[in-house]
Write an enzyme that holds these catalytic residues in place. Structure first.
Site, PDB file in Angstrom:
ATOM      1  N   HIS A  23     100.488  79.955  28.785  1.00  0.00           N
ATOM      2  CA  HIS A  23      99.690  80.151  27.572  1.00  0.00           C
ATOM      3  C   HIS A  23     100.185  81.331  26.741  1.00  0.00           C
ATOM      4  CE1 HIS A  23      97.071  77.104  29.205  1.00  0.00           C
ATOM      5  NE2 HIS A  23      96.494  77.049  28.020  1.00  0.00           N
ATOM      6  N   TYR A  42      89.399  80.263  19.890  1.00  0.00           N
ATOM      7  CA  TYR A  42      89.541  79.569  21.175  1.00  0.00           C
ATOM      8  C   TYR A  42      89.904  80.579  22.250  1.00  0.00           C
ATOM      9  CZ  TYR A  42      91.225  75.681  24.217  1.00  0.00           C
ATOM     10  OH  TYR A  42      91.426  74.777  25.218  1.00  0.00           O
ATOM     11  N   TRP A  77     102.108  68.752  26.045  1.00  0.00           N
ATOM     12  CA  TRP A  77     101.468  69.948  26.631  1.00  0.00           C
ATOM     13  C   TRP A  77     100.717  69.568  27.896  1.00  0.00           C
ATOM     14  CZ3 TRP A  77     101.951  74.991  26.390  1.00  0.00           C
ATOM     15  CH2 TRP A  77     100.956  75.801  26.961  1.00  0.00           C
ATOM     16  N   TRP A  78      99.984  68.464  27.854  1.00  0.00           N
ATOM     17  CA  TRP A  78      99.269  68.017  29.055  1.00  0.00           C
ATOM     18  C   TRP A  78     100.239  67.787  30.204  1.00  0.00           C
ATOM     19  CZ3 TRP A  78      95.826  63.694  26.540  1.00  0.00           C
ATOM     20  CH2 TRP A  78      94.798  64.298  25.800  1.00  0.00           C
TER      21      TRP A  78
END
Length: 105
Positions: A23, A42, A77-78
């Site tokens: 991240h 976020y 990304w997943w």
């Protein structure tokens, strides 16, 4: 009008450092995609004892979060994160939305 939502996900044991590392290097195209979907403010927190990730974000009522699953960047990304957290069959993270019960403005 903005709404604030909270949800939780689960990290595999021993993957906290790797999760944070990935991240810290979030892809610019992913950050832009999330913002374009209406996501702001976020944040993700980790409970080290339970490996639970707790996230909050703000979004407008006319957000486009539901369309993220169709985007190639989101799917990449997943796939990038699938080895370190619980995921669904489609590769998306297992997410449990939380019910708001208190807010102090």
């Amino acid at each position: 009008m903005m709404e604030k939502i909270g949800f939780k996900m689960r990290l595999h044991p021993g993957m906290a450092e790797e999760y944070e590392k990935r991240h810290d290097a979030i892809w610019p195209e992913l950050a832009a995609l999330l913002k374009d979907a209406g996501i702001s403010d976020y944040s993700i927190f980790l409970d080290h004892e339970t490996h639970t990730l707790f996230a909050t974000l703000r979004r407008p009522l006319n957000h486009r979060m539901d369309a993220l699953a169709e985007n190639e960047v989101m799917r990449r990304w997943w796939a990038h994160m699938a080895d370190i957290m619980d995921t669904n069959e489609d590769g998306s993270p297992v997410v449990t939305f939380l019910t708001p019960v208190f807010h102090l403005p």
